[in-house]
Design a protein around this motif. Structure first.
Motif, PDB file in Angstrom:
ATOM      1  N   ILE A   1     -15.007 -82.986 -59.709  1.00  0.00           N
ATOM      2  CA  ILE A   1     -13.560 -82.767 -60.140  1.00  0.00           C
ATOM      3  C   ILE A   1     -12.994 -83.890 -60.737  1.00  0.00           C
ATOM      4  N   ARG A   2     -13.271 -85.024 -60.419  1.00  0.00           N
ATOM      5  CA  ARG A   2     -12.834 -86.384 -60.915  1.00  0.00           C
ATOM      6  C   ARG A   2     -12.876 -86.557 -62.318  1.00  0.00           C
ATOM      7  N   PRO A   3     -14.241 -86.327 -62.698  1.00  0.00           N
ATOM      8  CA  PRO A   3     -14.466 -86.493 -64.212  1.00  0.00           C
ATOM      9  C   PRO A   3     -13.227 -85.474 -65.164  1.00  0.00           C
ATOM     10  N   ARG A   4     -12.903 -84.368 -64.509  1.00  0.00           N
ATOM     11  CA  ARG A   4     -12.164 -83.457 -65.532  1.00  0.00           C
ATOM     12  C   ARG A   4     -10.621 -83.495 -65.067  1.00  0.00           C
ATOM     13  N   SER A   5     -10.123 -84.233 -63.924  1.00  0.00           N
ATOM     14  CA  SER A   5      -8.686 -84.184 -63.557  1.00  0.00           C
ATOM     15  C   SER A   5      -8.432 -85.517 -62.809  1.00  0.00           C
ATOM     16  N   HIS A   6      -7.310 -86.064 -63.290  1.00  0.00           N
ATOM     17  CA  HIS A   6      -7.050 -87.518 -62.422  1.00  0.00           C
ATOM     18  C   HIS A   6      -6.173 -86.948 -61.200  1.00  0.00           C
ATOM     19  N   TYR A   7      -6.091 -85.715 -61.017  1.00  0.00           N
ATOM     20  CA  TYR A   7      -5.094 -85.042 -59.878  1.00  0.00           C
ATOM     21  C   TYR A   7      -5.971 -84.874 -58.558  1.00  0.00           C
ATOM     22  N   TRP A   8      -7.183 -85.090 -58.755  1.00  0.00           N
ATOM     23  CA  TRP A   8      -8.120 -84.472 -57.604  1.00  0.00           C
ATOM     24  C   TRP A   8      -7.975 -85.124 -56.328  1.00  0.00           C
ATOM     25  N   ARG A   9      -7.391 -86.349 -56.016  1.00  0.00           N
ATOM     26  CA  ARG A   9      -6.924 -86.720 -54.999  1.00  0.00           C
ATOM     27  C   ARG A   9      -5.846 -85.972 -54.120  1.00  0.00           C
ATOM     28  N   LEU A  10      -5.008 -85.205 -55.042  1.00  0.00           N
ATOM     29  CA  LEU A  10      -3.945 -84.659 -54.339  1.00  0.00           C
ATOM     30  C   LEU A  10      -4.434 -83.517 -53.502  1.00  0.00           C
ATOM     31  N   LEU A  11      -5.641 -83.105 -54.009  1.00  0.00           N
ATOM     32  CA  LEU A  11      -6.376 -81.759 -53.358  1.00  0.00           C
ATOM     33  C   LEU A  11      -6.177 -82.072 -51.665  1.00  0.00           C
ATOM     34  N   SER A  12      -6.687 -83.350 -51.454  1.00  0.00           N
ATOM     35  CA  SER A  12      -6.596 -83.717 -49.957  1.00  0.00           C
ATOM     36  C   SER A  12      -5.509 -83.516 -49.364  1.00  0.00           C
ATOM     37  N   LEU A  13      -4.241 -84.279 -50.168  1.00  0.00           N
ATOM     38  CA  LEU A  13      -3.161 -84.139 -49.450  1.00  0.00           C
ATOM     39  C   LEU A  13      -2.451 -82.630 -49.265  1.00  0.00           C
ATOM     40  N   ALA A  14      -2.817 -82.115 -50.238  1.00  0.00           N
ATOM     41  CA  ALA A  14      -2.152 -80.463 -50.087  1.00  0.00           C
ATOM     42  C   ALA A  14      -3.047 -80.019 -48.997  1.00  0.00           C
ATOM     43  N   ALA A  15      -4.458 -80.221 -48.827  1.00  0.00           N
ATOM     44  CA  ALA A  15      -5.051 -79.227 -47.617  1.00  0.00           C
ATOM     45  C   ALA A  15      -4.360 -79.870 -46.323  1.00  0.00           C
ATOM     46  N   GLU A  16      -4.187 -81.230 -46.206  1.00  0.00           N
ATOM     47  CA  GLU A  16      -3.373 -81.786 -45.042  1.00  0.00           C
ATOM     48  C   GLU A  16      -1.892 -81.165 -44.731  1.00  0.00           C
ATOM     49  N   LEU A  17      -1.176 -81.184 -45.740  1.00  0.00           N
ATOM     50  CA  LEU A  17       0.109 -80.334 -45.509  1.00  0.00           C
ATOM     51  C   LEU A  17       0.035 -79.175 -45.126  1.00  0.00           C
ATOM     52  N   VAL A  18      -1.004 -78.300 -45.705  1.00  0.00           N
ATOM     53  CA  VAL A  18      -1.349 -76.898 -45.149  1.00  0.00           C
ATOM     54  C   VAL A  18      -1.781 -76.835 -43.743  1.00  0.00           C
ATOM     55  N   VAL A  19      -2.625 -77.704 -43.544  1.00  0.00           N
ATOM     56  CA  VAL A  19      -3.219 -77.571 -42.016  1.00  0.00           C
ATOM     57  C   VAL A  19      -1.992 -78.196 -41.105  1.00  0.00           C
ATOM     58  N   CYS A  20      -1.477 -79.135 -41.342  1.00  0.00           N
ATOM     59  CA  CYS A  20      -0.188 -79.522 -40.492  1.00  0.00           C
ATOM     60  C   CYS A  20       0.848 -78.438 -40.185  1.00  0.00           C
ATOM     61  N   GLY A  21       1.044 -77.904 -41.230  1.00  0.00           N
ATOM     62  CA  GLY A  21       2.169 -76.809 -41.353  1.00  0.00           C
ATOM     63  C   GLY A  21       1.685 -75.820 -40.377  1.00  0.00           C
ATOM     64  N   VAL A  22       0.516 -75.385 -40.335  1.00  0.00           N
ATOM     65  CA  VAL A  22      -0.215 -74.041 -39.575  1.00  0.00           C
ATOM     66  C   VAL A  22      -0.140 -74.645 -38.205  1.00  0.00           C
ATOM     67  N   VAL A  23      -0.600 -75.791 -38.175  1.00  0.00           N
ATOM     68  CA  VAL A  23      -0.688 -76.314 -36.446  1.00  0.00           C
ATOM     69  C   VAL A  23       0.462 -76.315 -35.815  1.00  0.00           C
ATOM     70  N   GLY A  24       1.552 -76.814 -36.509  1.00  0.00           N
ATOM     71  CA  GLY A  24       2.922 -76.886 -36.013  1.00  0.00           C
ATOM     72  C   GLY A  24       3.465 -75.121 -35.516  1.00  0.00           C
ATOM     73  N   ALA A  25       2.939 -74.257 -36.189  1.00  0.00           N
ATOM     74  CA  ALA A  25       3.243 -72.922 -36.003  1.00  0.00           C
ATOM     75  C   ALA A  25       2.602 -72.401 -34.766  1.00  0.00           C
ATOM     76  N   LEU A  26       1.517 -73.085 -34.485  1.00  0.00           N
ATOM     77  CA  LEU A  26       0.742 -72.493 -33.404  1.00  0.00           C
ATOM     78  C   LEU A  26       1.424 -72.891 -31.993  1.00  0.00           C
ATOM     79  N   PRO A  27       1.122 -71.809 -31.015  1.00  0.00           N
ATOM     80  CA  PRO A  27       1.646 -71.878 -29.613  1.00  0.00           C
ATOM     81  C   PRO A  27       0.844 -73.216 -28.918  1.00  0.00           C
ATOM     82  N   ALA A  28       1.407 -73.867 -27.796  1.00  0.00           N
ATOM     83  CA  ALA A  28       0.657 -74.627 -27.201  1.00  0.00           C
ATOM     84  C   ALA A  28      -0.614 -74.135 -26.562  1.00  0.00           C
TER      85      ALA A  28
END
Length: 229
Positions: free
Chosen positions: A85-112
């Protein structure tokens, strides 16, 4: 020079410090809320895994092993993205942060009651993605999800400065000590918030990830717009 004109935007100090704050925040969260497991600190997890094996604690072994493997997978995923992806887009690093945001959001909604082996591996995955995608700050290699290496480099540079009076060593030491402080600050804030919010505390990380990712994305956009003029 405007911030967006920097050739290596992902290395900006404020981005590195923000990501390191997130690293400390999430590690403290999983350690307290998820059975003493570190989402990013795999050295600690391997030690805990060895203890669980000796004590025949099968659930603990499963959780730590899955977490370590997920971290490895996260590193591999980013390397694949970097190649394709890097050769085609300068935004490729944002994919890691987007995935992290989604995972953290879901984890926070899960019961203990959700088992730890279903929670810590996804967090380890995205933490590995974060530190692999953003591996440099101000021209220095660093780690933004644990702090042993940063502390070593800070102390080493400070020792070098004390012997040579080389101002560049002092600057390097300052950068790494700032990273150690950011990681520690993230862990402290996480621990304090957990006394109030419990498992929902990780939503605080979602907010910081959004701020850091939004800032980085805005800088990339401004740079691209400037290049078209």
């Amino acid at each position: 020079m405007e911030r967006y004109q920097n050739a290596q935007l992902f290395q900006l100090r404020e981005i590195g410090l923000g990501l390191t704050f997130i690293g400390g925040f999430i590690d403290a969260y999983t350690f307290v809320q998820r059975g003493g497991v570190l989402a990013a600190g795999q050295t600690g997890n391997l030690i805990f895994l060895s203890i669980d094996v000796a004590q025949r604690n099968l659930p603990g072994v499963l959780t730590k092993l899955a977490t370590v493997l997920a971290f490895m997978l996260g590193v591999m995923v980013v390397r694949v993205w970097e190649y394709h992806i890097r050769p085609r887009s300068h935004y490729w690093r944002l994919l890691s942060l987007a995935a992290e945001l989604v995972v953290c959001g879901v984890v926070g909604a899960l019961p203990a009651s959700v088992p730890n082996y279903m929670v810590t591996p996804p967090l380890a995955l995205v933490m590995a993605m974060q530190t692999t995608a953003f591996g440099s700050i101000a021209g220095h290699g660093y780690n933004n999800v644990f702090s042993t290496g940063n502390l070593k480099k800070a102390t080493s540079a400070l020792a070098a400065y004390s012997m040579s009076s080389d101002p560049t060593q002092l600057v390097t030491s300052k950068v790494y000590f700032e990273l150690v402080a950011a990681f520690t600050g993230g862990a402290i804030v996480s621990a304090l918030l957990q006394t109030l919010w419990g498992p929902r505390t990780i939503w605080g990380a979602v907010g910081v990830i959004g701020l850091v990712g939004g800032y980085y994305g805005w800088l990339l956009f401004r740079r691209a717009r400037a290049a078209q003029k």
